[in-house]
Design an enzyme around this catalytic site. Structure first.
Site, PDB file in Angstrom:
ATOM      1  N   LYS A  11     -35.326   1.375 -34.181  1.00 30.72           N
ATOM      2  CA  LYS A  11     -36.085   0.448 -33.327  1.00 30.72           C
ATOM      3  C   LYS A  11     -35.228  -0.027 -32.155  1.00 30.72           C
ATOM      4  O   LYS A  11     -35.757  -0.331 -31.080  1.00 30.72           O
ATOM      5  CB  LYS A  11     -36.567  -0.743 -34.152  1.00 30.72           C
ATOM      6  N   ASP A  17     -45.698  -5.850 -39.054  1.00 33.47           N
ATOM      7  CA  ASP A  17     -44.380  -6.260 -38.576  1.00 33.47           C
ATOM      8  C   ASP A  17     -43.493  -5.030 -38.627  1.00 33.47           C
ATOM      9  O   ASP A  17     -43.009  -4.638 -39.689  1.00 33.47           O
ATOM     10  CB  ASP A  17     -43.824  -7.373 -39.464  1.00 33.47           C
ATOM     11  N   ASP A  63     -36.159 -17.093 -34.477  1.00 35.15           N
ATOM     12  CA  ASP A  63     -36.440 -15.822 -35.155  1.00 35.15           C
ATOM     13  C   ASP A  63     -35.231 -14.897 -35.060  1.00 35.15           C
ATOM     14  O   ASP A  63     -35.005 -14.251 -34.036  1.00 35.15           O
ATOM     15  CB  ASP A  63     -37.670 -15.166 -34.525  1.00 35.15           C
ATOM     16  N   GLU A  73     -43.116 -11.520 -31.797  1.00 42.65           N
ATOM     17  CA  GLU A  73     -42.778 -11.907 -33.168  1.00 42.65           C
ATOM     18  C   GLU A  73     -42.748 -13.426 -33.383  1.00 42.65           C
ATOM     19  O   GLU A  73     -43.318 -13.919 -34.374  1.00 42.65           O
ATOM     20  CB  GLU A  73     -41.454 -11.256 -33.574  1.00 42.65           C
TER      21      GLU A  73
END
Length: 567
Positions: free
Chosen positions: A68, A6, A168, A145
Site C-alpha cells: 500500500k 478498510d 489515526d 480514514e
C-alpha cells in the site's frame, strides 16, 4: 450489495450494514482481520491473509507485504517469475474480502466504499479506485480514514453537538482530522497527515537499533537478505507489542546455530522512537491551526489504528492534549465500521437519514509558474489553486498568461504541497495545452481544478482567445494506469488461481509450523517438525473431524509457544 472496506497497510477488514448497525465480516479463518499480504504457493495459486503472512520469511521471493505504501507509483513487485503493481496486489486483498462477504451472506457484492489515508495524493486515490475495479468492485466512494472513524463514533451521538480530533496511527500512515457534529451534520474542519509514518516505522527503528547493537560482533548474518529481514521485522513487532504490557522484554534472534539477544525497556523504546514521535506533532499542530480551534475546545480525542495501542503513543497523546484519549471502539476495527456507515449513507439507510457528512481537501493543489522580480524572471514557483482544508466538493479557477512570444503550447505542471517552490512539493503530472501564437502575455488561460467527494482531481483549461475548452486527464503520471492497461491487467488477474478457501485453515497452520521450525533449534525444532509431519498424515486421511481436532490442538500449543500480542 455494497460493503465498507478498510484497505490497510498491514491489515484489512470488511464490514456491512445490518440491523441498523455496522457489522464486521470474518474471513475463512474466522478472524475479522486479514493481513494485507499476498503470496503465491508452489502451484502458483494465490494466498491472501494470514497464510501469506506466515510465508514472508519462509518464502520471501513469493510473498509481498506493505505494498500500500507504493500505491500511486509505477513500482513493480516480483513474486517468483511474475510482477505485480501495488494496485494489483491490493486488488487480490480486496477480492478476498469480497469473497468473504459473498460466502457469509449468499449474495453478490458489486459496490464498495474504501477507506484511504486522508493525506493520500490524487495518484494514490486513483490507484485505489483501480484496485477496486480490478477486484470486480464499483468503488462507490473513497472515504478518508479519520472521517470513517469519526462516522463509527459519531453515528451513536448524532443528537448532540460535539467537536473531536481523530488521531489515526496505523501500520503505515498517520492522519489527524478535526470534526464537528451538530444537528445531524458531521463536518470535517481540517485534516493533515504523514503517508510514511506508522507502526512499520517503529518496527524498522527497533530492527536498526538491534543491528547497531551487534556492530562489535565480528561475524553477523546478512541482515539485508529478505528472509532474515522479515524475521527481524516480525520480532520487532512482537517486542513492540510486548512492551505494551511489560516494562522490558528481550529482542531475540537466532541464525545458523547462534543466538543474539538484546534487552529493550519501555524507556529504551521511547529513546529509539523519539524521532518518530516528534513527527507526530507537526500534522496535529497544522490541523489545529487550520481548523482555528484550541485543544481546550475539543470535547474528545479519539485514538484510531493498531499502533495507538503503544503506551508511549497514548502517553504522547495525553501530554499533547492534556487529557486521556478515548478508545471506546477497537482501534483496529473502527475504520472498517465507519466505512460501512458511509456505505449505508450511500444506500440511504433509514437509521441514518439525518446524518450528513462534509469533508475537506487535506492538501493544497496548484501549478508551477514563473514569477517576475523586476526585470528578472524566475521559474519553479508554486501557484495554489485549491488550498488545503477547503470543504469539498470544490472548484476553483486561476488565470495565467503565456510567457514567450509566439508560444504554441503551455505546459502546466500540477503539484500537491505547501511549499513556495515546486521542487519541494509532490509532482502529480503534466498537462499540455495548445495556444495561438501571439505576443507574450496576450494569451490567457483559465485553469480550473475540481476536487470531488472522493478526493479525485479533475482539471480543465479554457483559452478565451480561441473559445476552446480542454477537459484534461493528468498525463505522464506513472502511478495511474491507462484504461486499456487496466483491462489487460484485469484479464491477467482473472487467470490467477486462488488457493481453495476450504483448505485455508490447514494451509495457514502448515505455513505457521514451517516458520516456527525455521526460527527455532534443538528439541523445540524437532517437536515442531513432528507436529507438521503428524498433521500432514492426518490431512492425507481426509477425515474432516480428525483434521479439525488436530488443527485446534496444534494451534493452541503454538499460541502458548508464541503468546498472543495485545491481549
Amino acid at each position: 450489495m455494497i460493503v465498507g472496506i478498510d484497505l490497510g497497510t498491514t491489515n484489512s477488514l470488511v464490514a456491512v450494514w445490518r440491523n441498523a448497525a455496522p457489522q464486521l465480516v470474518p474471513n475463512a479463518l474466522g478472524d475479522v482481520i486479514t493481513p494485507s499480504v499476498v503470496s503465491l504457493d508452489e502451484q502458483g495459486r494465490v494466498l491472501v491473509g494470514q497464510a501469506a503472512r506466515e510465508r514472508l520469511q519462509t518464502h520471501p521471493q513469493l510473498t509481498a507485504a506493505l505494498f500500500k505504501r507504493h500505491m500511486g507509483s509505477a513500482r513493480e513487485i516480483s513474486l517468483g517469475t511474475r510482477k505485480f503493481r501495488p494496485e494489483e496486489l491490493s486488488a487480490l486483498v480486496l477480492r478476498s474480502l469480497k469473497d468473504d462477504v459473498e460466502r457469509a451472506f449468499g449474495e453478490p457484492v458489486t459496490e464498495a466504499v474504501i477507506s484511504v489515508p486522508a493525506y493520500f495524493s490524487d495518484a494514490q486515490r486513483k490507484a485505489t479506485r483501480i484496485a477496486g475495479e480490478l477486484a470486480g468492485l464499483k468503488v462507490e466512494k473513497l472515504v478518508n480514514e479519520p472521517t470513517a472513524a469519526a462516522l463509527a463514533y459519531g453515528v451513536h451521538q448524532k443528537d448532540r453537538e460535539t467537536s473531536f480530533l481523530v488521531f489515526d496511527l496505523g501500520g503505515g500512515t498517520f492522519d489527524v482530522s478535526i470534526l464537528e457534529l451538530f444537528e445531524g451534520v458531521m463536518e470535517v474542519r481540517a485534516s493533515a497527515g504523514d503517508n510514511f509514518l506508522g507502526g512499520e516505522d517503529f518496527d524498522a527503528a527497533l530492527v536498526q537499533h538491534f543491528i547497531s547493537s551487534l556492530r562489535q560482533e565480528k561475524a553477523t548474518p546478512d541482515f539485508d537478505s529478505p528472509g532474515l529481514r522479515n524475521r527481524l521485522r516480525r520480532e520487532a513487532e512482537r517486542v513492540r507489542q510486548a512492551l505494551g504490557q511489560e516494562a522490558a522484554t528481550s529482542f531475540s534472534f537466532s541464525h545458523a546455530g547462534r543466538q543474539w539477544e538484546l534487552t529493550i525497556s519501555q524507556d529504551e523504546l521511547q529513546r529509539v522512537a523519539t524521532p518518530l514521535l516528534e513527527r507526530l506533532r507537526v500534522p496535529i499542530e497544522r490541523a489545529l491551526r487550520d481548523a482555528r480551534i484550541r485543544v481546550a475546545d475539543l470535547d474528545e480525542i479519539l485514538l484510531v489504528g493498531g499502533t495507538t495501542r503503544m503506551p508511549l503513543v497514548r502517553k504522547l497523546a495525553a501530554v499533547l492534549f492534556g487529557r486521556f484519549p478515548s478508545m471506546h471502539i477497537n482501534p483496529d476495527e473502527v475504520v472498517a465500521l465507519g466505512a460501512a456507515v458511509q456505505a449505508a449513507l450511500k444506500q440511504r439507510a433509514e437509521a441514518l437519514e439525518e446524518v450528513v457528512l462534509t469533508d475537506v481537501c487535506p492538501y493544497t493543489l496548484g501549478i508551477e509558474t514563473t514569477e517576475q522580480f523586476g526585470r528578472v524572471y524566475e521559474g519553479g514557483h508554486y501557484l495554489p489553486i485549491i488550498e488545503r482544508n477547503c470543504v469539498v466538493p470544490i472548484s476553483r479557477v486561476k488565470t495565467i498568461q503565456t510567457l514567450h512570444d509566439n508560444q504554441t503550447h503551455v505546459l502546466l505542471k500540477v503539484f500537491q504541497g505547501e511549499s513556495r517552490l515546486v521542487k519541494d512539493n509532490i509532482a502529480l503530472g503534466e498537462l499540455s495545452i495548445p495556444v495561438p501564437p501571439r505576443p507574450a502575455g496576450e494569451v490567457e488561460l483559465d485553469v480550473r481544478f475540481t476536487y470531488d467527494n472522493n478526493g479525485i482531481l479533475e482539471a480543465e483549461v479554457k483559452v478565451p482567445a480561441t473559445g476552446e475548452l480542454h477537459h484534461l486527464v493528468i498525463e505522464k503520471n506513472p502511478g495511474v494506469l491507462a484504461p486499456e492497461e487496466v483491462r489487460r491487467r484485469l484479464a491477467e488477474l482473472a487467470e490467477l488461481k486462488v488457493h481453495p478457501r476450504e483448505q485455508m485453515a490447514n494451509t495457514t497452520l502448515l505455513a505457521r509450523l514451517e516458520r516456527l521450525y525455521q526460527e527455532h533449534l534443538g528439541e523445540l525444532r524437532e517437536m515442531l517438525g513432528n507436529m507438521a509431519g503428524s498433521f500432514q498424515q492426518v490431512l492425507a486421511t481426509q477425515d474432516l473431524q480428525r483434521i479439525e481436532q488436530m488443527r485446534v490442538e496444534i494451534a493452541q500449543r503454538l499460541d502458548e509457544l508464541e503468546g498472543s500480542p495485545w491481549q
